[in-house]
Motif scaffolding. Structure first.
Motif, PDB file in Angstrom:
ATOM      1  N   ARG A   1     -10.440 -49.203 -66.876  1.00  0.00           N
ATOM      2  CA  ARG A   1     -11.379 -48.545 -67.793  1.00  0.00           C
ATOM      3  C   ARG A   1     -12.448 -49.532 -68.261  1.00  0.00           C
ATOM      4  O   ARG A   1     -13.642 -49.205 -68.307  1.00  0.00           O
ATOM      5  CB  ARG A   1     -10.643 -47.971 -69.004  1.00  0.00           C
ATOM      6  CG  ARG A   1      -9.752 -46.804 -68.706  1.00  0.00           C
ATOM      7  CD  ARG A   1      -9.342 -46.076 -69.974  1.00  0.00           C
ATOM      8  NE  ARG A   1      -8.507 -46.867 -70.867  1.00  0.00           N
ATOM      9  CZ  ARG A   1      -7.181 -46.898 -70.825  1.00  0.00           C
ATOM     10  NH1 ARG A   1      -6.528 -46.205 -69.919  1.00  0.00           N
ATOM     11  NH2 ARG A   1      -6.493 -47.619 -71.708  1.00  0.00           N
ATOM     12  N   GLU A   2     -12.026 -50.730 -68.613  1.00  0.00           N
ATOM     13  CA  GLU A   2     -12.974 -51.725 -69.112  1.00  0.00           C
ATOM     14  C   GLU A   2     -13.944 -52.152 -68.010  1.00  0.00           C
ATOM     15  O   GLU A   2     -15.142 -52.376 -68.271  1.00  0.00           O
ATOM     16  CB  GLU A   2     -12.233 -52.941 -69.664  1.00  0.00           C
ATOM     17  CG  GLU A   2     -11.373 -52.655 -70.887  1.00  0.00           C
ATOM     18  CD  GLU A   2     -12.188 -52.272 -72.110  1.00  0.00           C
ATOM     19  OE1 GLU A   2     -13.393 -52.575 -72.164  1.00  0.00           O
ATOM     20  OE2 GLU A   2     -11.604 -51.646 -73.027  1.00  0.00           O
ATOM     21  N   ALA A   3     -13.459 -52.275 -66.802  1.00  0.00           N
ATOM     22  CA  ALA A   3     -14.326 -52.678 -65.693  1.00  0.00           C
ATOM     23  C   ALA A   3     -15.361 -51.607 -65.377  1.00  0.00           C
ATOM     24  O   ALA A   3     -16.529 -51.915 -65.099  1.00  0.00           O
ATOM     25  CB  ALA A   3     -13.482 -52.991 -64.461  1.00  0.00           C
ATOM     26  N   GLU A   4     -14.939 -50.346 -65.434  1.00  0.00           N
ATOM     27  CA  GLU A   4     -15.828 -49.237 -65.101  1.00  0.00           C
ATOM     28  C   GLU A   4     -16.606 -48.723 -66.313  1.00  0.00           C
ATOM     29  O   GLU A   4     -17.617 -48.046 -66.151  1.00  0.00           O
ATOM     30  CB  GLU A   4     -14.993 -48.073 -64.531  1.00  0.00           C
ATOM     31  CG  GLU A   4     -14.233 -48.393 -63.257  1.00  0.00           C
ATOM     32  CD  GLU A   4     -15.021 -48.021 -62.022  1.00  0.00           C
ATOM     33  OE1 GLU A   4     -16.255 -47.853 -62.134  1.00  0.00           O
ATOM     34  OE2 GLU A   4     -14.404 -47.892 -60.959  1.00  0.00           O
ATOM     35  N   ARG A   5     -16.097 -48.998 -67.516  1.00  0.00           N
ATOM     36  CA  ARG A   5     -16.617 -48.418 -68.758  1.00  0.00           C
ATOM     37  C   ARG A   5     -16.631 -46.892 -68.675  1.00  0.00           C
ATOM     38  O   ARG A   5     -17.575 -46.219 -69.068  1.00  0.00           O
ATOM     39  CB  ARG A   5     -18.000 -48.980 -69.123  1.00  0.00           C
ATOM     40  CG  ARG A   5     -17.971 -50.458 -69.480  1.00  0.00           C
ATOM     41  CD  ARG A   5     -19.249 -50.930 -70.119  1.00  0.00           C
ATOM     42  NE  ARG A   5     -19.568 -50.205 -71.345  1.00  0.00           N
ATOM     43  CZ  ARG A   5     -18.991 -50.435 -72.525  1.00  0.00           C
ATOM     44  NH1 ARG A   5     -18.058 -51.363 -72.640  1.00  0.00           N
ATOM     45  NH2 ARG A   5     -19.343 -49.727 -73.592  1.00  0.00           N
ATOM     46  N   LEU A   6     -15.513 -46.380 -68.178  1.00  0.00           N
ATOM     47  CA  LEU A   6     -15.286 -44.952 -68.032  1.00  0.00           C
ATOM     48  C   LEU A   6     -13.872 -44.635 -68.502  1.00  0.00           C
ATOM     49  O   LEU A   6     -12.981 -45.479 -68.424  1.00  0.00           O
ATOM     50  CB  LEU A   6     -15.448 -44.511 -66.574  1.00  0.00           C
ATOM     51  CG  LEU A   6     -16.814 -44.683 -65.907  1.00  0.00           C
ATOM     52  CD1 LEU A   6     -16.696 -44.441 -64.409  1.00  0.00           C
ATOM     53  CD2 LEU A   6     -17.847 -43.744 -66.520  1.00  0.00           C
ATOM     54  N   PHE A   7     -13.662 -43.397 -68.993  1.00  0.00           N
ATOM     55  CA  PHE A   7     -12.319 -42.979 -69.383  1.00  0.00           C
ATOM     56  C   PHE A   7     -12.109 -41.529 -69.000  1.00  0.00           C
ATOM     57  O   PHE A   7     -13.052 -40.817 -68.629  1.00  0.00           O
ATOM     58  CB  PHE A   7     -12.092 -43.192 -70.894  1.00  0.00           C
ATOM     59  CG  PHE A   7     -12.823 -42.210 -71.786  1.00  0.00           C
ATOM     60  CD1 PHE A   7     -12.156 -41.118 -72.337  1.00  0.00           C
ATOM     61  CD2 PHE A   7     -14.173 -42.378 -72.086  1.00  0.00           C
ATOM     62  CE1 PHE A   7     -12.816 -40.218 -73.164  1.00  0.00           C
ATOM     63  CE2 PHE A   7     -14.841 -41.482 -72.923  1.00  0.00           C
ATOM     64  CZ  PHE A   7     -14.156 -40.396 -73.458  1.00  0.00           C
ATOM     65  N   LEU A   8     -10.847 -41.082 -69.114  1.00  0.00           N
ATOM     66  CA  LEU A   8     -10.478 -39.729 -68.729  1.00  0.00           C
ATOM     67  C   LEU A   8     -10.178 -38.871 -69.950  1.00  0.00           C
ATOM     68  O   LEU A   8      -9.604 -39.344 -70.930  1.00  0.00           O
ATOM     69  CB  LEU A   8      -9.230 -39.755 -67.838  1.00  0.00           C
ATOM     70  CG  LEU A   8      -9.329 -40.561 -66.538  1.00  0.00           C
ATOM     71  CD1 LEU A   8      -7.973 -40.539 -65.827  1.00  0.00           C
ATOM     72  CD2 LEU A   8     -10.410 -40.013 -65.632  1.00  0.00           C
ATOM     73  N   ALA A   9     -10.572 -37.612 -69.884  1.00  0.00           N
ATOM     74  CA  ALA A   9     -10.205 -36.617 -70.892  1.00  0.00           C
ATOM     75  C   ALA A   9      -9.654 -35.422 -70.144  1.00  0.00           C
ATOM     76  O   ALA A   9     -10.296 -34.909 -69.220  1.00  0.00           O
ATOM     77  CB  ALA A   9     -11.409 -36.217 -71.740  1.00  0.00           C
ATOM     78  N   GLU A  10      -8.462 -34.986 -70.533  1.00  0.00           N
ATOM     79  CA  GLU A  10      -7.772 -33.956 -69.764  1.00  0.00           C
ATOM     80  C   GLU A  10      -7.595 -32.673 -70.566  1.00  0.00           C
ATOM     81  O   GLU A  10      -7.216 -32.699 -71.736  1.00  0.00           O
ATOM     82  CB  GLU A  10      -6.401 -34.475 -69.326  1.00  0.00           C
ATOM     83  CG  GLU A  10      -5.634 -33.487 -68.474  1.00  0.00           C
ATOM     84  CD  GLU A  10      -4.424 -34.099 -67.803  1.00  0.00           C
ATOM     85  OE1 GLU A  10      -3.633 -33.336 -67.223  1.00  0.00           O
ATOM     86  OE2 GLU A  10      -4.282 -35.338 -67.864  1.00  0.00           O
ATOM     87  N   GLY A  11      -7.869 -31.573 -69.909  1.00  0.00           N
ATOM     88  CA  GLY A  11      -7.701 -30.262 -70.530  1.00  0.00           C
ATOM     89  C   GLY A  11      -9.038 -29.619 -70.823  1.00  0.00           C
ATOM     90  O   GLY A  11      -9.970 -30.255 -71.307  1.00  0.00           O
ATOM     91  N   GLU A  12      -9.132 -28.328 -70.529  1.00  0.00           N
ATOM     92  CA  GLU A  12     -10.403 -27.619 -70.690  1.00  0.00           C
ATOM     93  C   GLU A  12     -10.894 -27.641 -72.132  1.00  0.00           C
ATOM     94  O   GLU A  12     -12.079 -27.837 -72.405  1.00  0.00           O
ATOM     95  CB  GLU A  12     -10.251 -26.176 -70.218  1.00  0.00           C
ATOM     96  CG  GLU A  12     -11.546 -25.379 -70.251  1.00  0.00           C
ATOM     97  CD  GLU A  12     -11.376 -23.986 -69.691  1.00  0.00           C
ATOM     98  OE1 GLU A  12     -12.294 -23.166 -69.878  1.00  0.00           O
ATOM     99  OE2 GLU A  12     -10.327 -23.712 -69.074  1.00  0.00           O
ATOM    100  N   THR A  13      -9.984 -27.470 -73.083  1.00  0.00           N
ATOM    101  CA  THR A  13     -10.374 -27.435 -74.491  1.00  0.00           C
ATOM    102  C   THR A  13     -10.949 -28.771 -74.931  1.00  0.00           C
ATOM    103  O   THR A  13     -11.982 -28.834 -75.615  1.00  0.00           O
ATOM    104  CB  THR A  13      -9.169 -27.075 -75.375  1.00  0.00           C
ATOM    105  OG1 THR A  13      -8.673 -25.789 -74.995  1.00  0.00           O
ATOM    106  CG2 THR A  13      -9.561 -27.039 -76.843  1.00  0.00           C
ATOM    107  N   LEU A  14     -10.306 -29.859 -74.532  1.00  0.00           N
ATOM    108  CA  LEU A  14     -10.774 -31.190 -74.915  1.00  0.00           C
ATOM    109  C   LEU A  14     -12.130 -31.484 -74.271  1.00  0.00           C
ATOM    110  O   LEU A  14     -13.050 -31.971 -74.930  1.00  0.00           O
ATOM    111  CB  LEU A  14      -9.735 -32.236 -74.512  1.00  0.00           C
ATOM    112  CG  LEU A  14      -9.813 -33.607 -75.200  1.00  0.00           C
ATOM    113  CD1 LEU A  14      -8.437 -34.278 -75.129  1.00  0.00           C
ATOM    114  CD2 LEU A  14     -10.849 -34.505 -74.573  1.00  0.00           C
ATOM    115  N   ILE A  15     -12.254 -31.195 -72.989  1.00  0.00           N
ATOM    116  CA  ILE A  15     -13.506 -31.446 -72.284  1.00  0.00           C
ATOM    117  C   ILE A  15     -14.660 -30.661 -72.913  1.00  0.00           C
ATOM    118  O   ILE A  15     -15.780 -31.161 -73.032  1.00  0.00           O
ATOM    119  CB  ILE A  15     -13.363 -31.101 -70.787  1.00  0.00           C
ATOM    120  CG1 ILE A  15     -12.421 -32.099 -70.102  1.00  0.00           C
ATOM    121  CG2 ILE A  15     -14.727 -31.084 -70.093  1.00  0.00           C
ATOM    122  CD1 ILE A  15     -12.084 -31.741 -68.669  1.00  0.00           C
TER     123      ILE A  15
END
Length: 241
Positions: free
Chosen positions: A34-48
């Motif tokens: 995550r730190e190398a890419e500066r990207l993260f994941l969010a899971e679930g339609e409601t959260l997104i």
């Protein structure tokens, strides 16, 4: 309450983001990637759906979701998002109320505090040693509030308090007992400092705060998320009158 609009973050080209494969995305479950890419994941339609900006990549097929998800039982689509955290200076100018978590290592507590901060118009500062803001458990516990509440991370607590003091904030330490009842100490611009349930706040942090508050409770102690949320409510209620 200070007005704030989340700064747009860049750093990777749209074409690079678009080329994120399920294999590459799955690596974002580990902090170093995550730190190398500066990207993260969010899971679930409601959260997104809580994000004001669309994800840079979404995985929706069952096979892709199972490969990318950190859950044994995936809950839906998985979105890839750029980092959202703000600088200390941005945080201090974005909100009049800030909760500073010192050494709170449970990602569920950290995510819940972010949820409370969003609910009560506050920002969040996470000290070095706190659970990672982008840990999948933190993101899930925030219930999408990670997209709305400004958060600064990996801060030095004493340095942050010095900067907050210079910016006109009252610094308030939450302690299990012996402090004032929540009241006028939460008026105006304030930083509420909350430690972990087990360790509390170190002496150096307590001495740097202007005042201390305690919540009346029949329990021996309250965890960080509960204590922070109650204090944020008290501060917000005073603004509302």
């Amino acid at each position: 309450m200070a007005t704030w609009k989340r700064p747009r973050r860049t750093g990777k080209t749209a074409s690079t983001w678009y080329e994120i494969s399920p294999k590459r995305a799955a690596k974002l479950n580990a902090k170093k990637h995550r730190e190398a890419e500066r990207l993260f994941l969010a899971e679930g339609e409601t959260l997104i759906r809580e994000s004001p900006e669309p994800p840079v990549r979404t995985f929706e097929s069952e096979a892709e979701v199972r490969r990318v998800s950190a859950l044994k039982t995936p809950t839906g689509p998985v979105g890839v998002f750029p980092f959202l955290d703000v600088t200390v200076e941005e945080l201090l100018s974005a909100r009049d109320r800030i909760v500073l978590l010192h050494g709170v290592q449970d990602p569920g507590n950290v995510g819940t505090v972010i949820r409370g901060a969003h609910a009560f118009g506050a920002g969040v500062a996470l000290s070095t040693g706190c659970a990672d803001l982008y840990n999948p458990k933190t993101v899930r516990a925030s219930m999408g509030s990670i997209f709305h509440a400004p958060v600064a991370r990996e801060i030095d607590t004493v340095e942050f308090l010095n900067g907050a003091d210079a910016a006109g904030f009252r610094t308030v330490a939450a302690v299990p007992d012996g402090g004032d009842a929540p009241g006028s100490s939460l008026d105006g611009k304030s930083v509420l400092v909350v430690g972990s349930e087990g360790s509390g706040l170190p002496l150096g942090v307590l001495e740097r705060c202007l005042t201390r508050v305690s919540l009346p409770s029949q329990a021996a102690s309250l965890n960080a998320a509960v204590a922070a949320s109650i204090l944020l409510y008290h501060a917000y209620a005073r603004v509302l009158g």
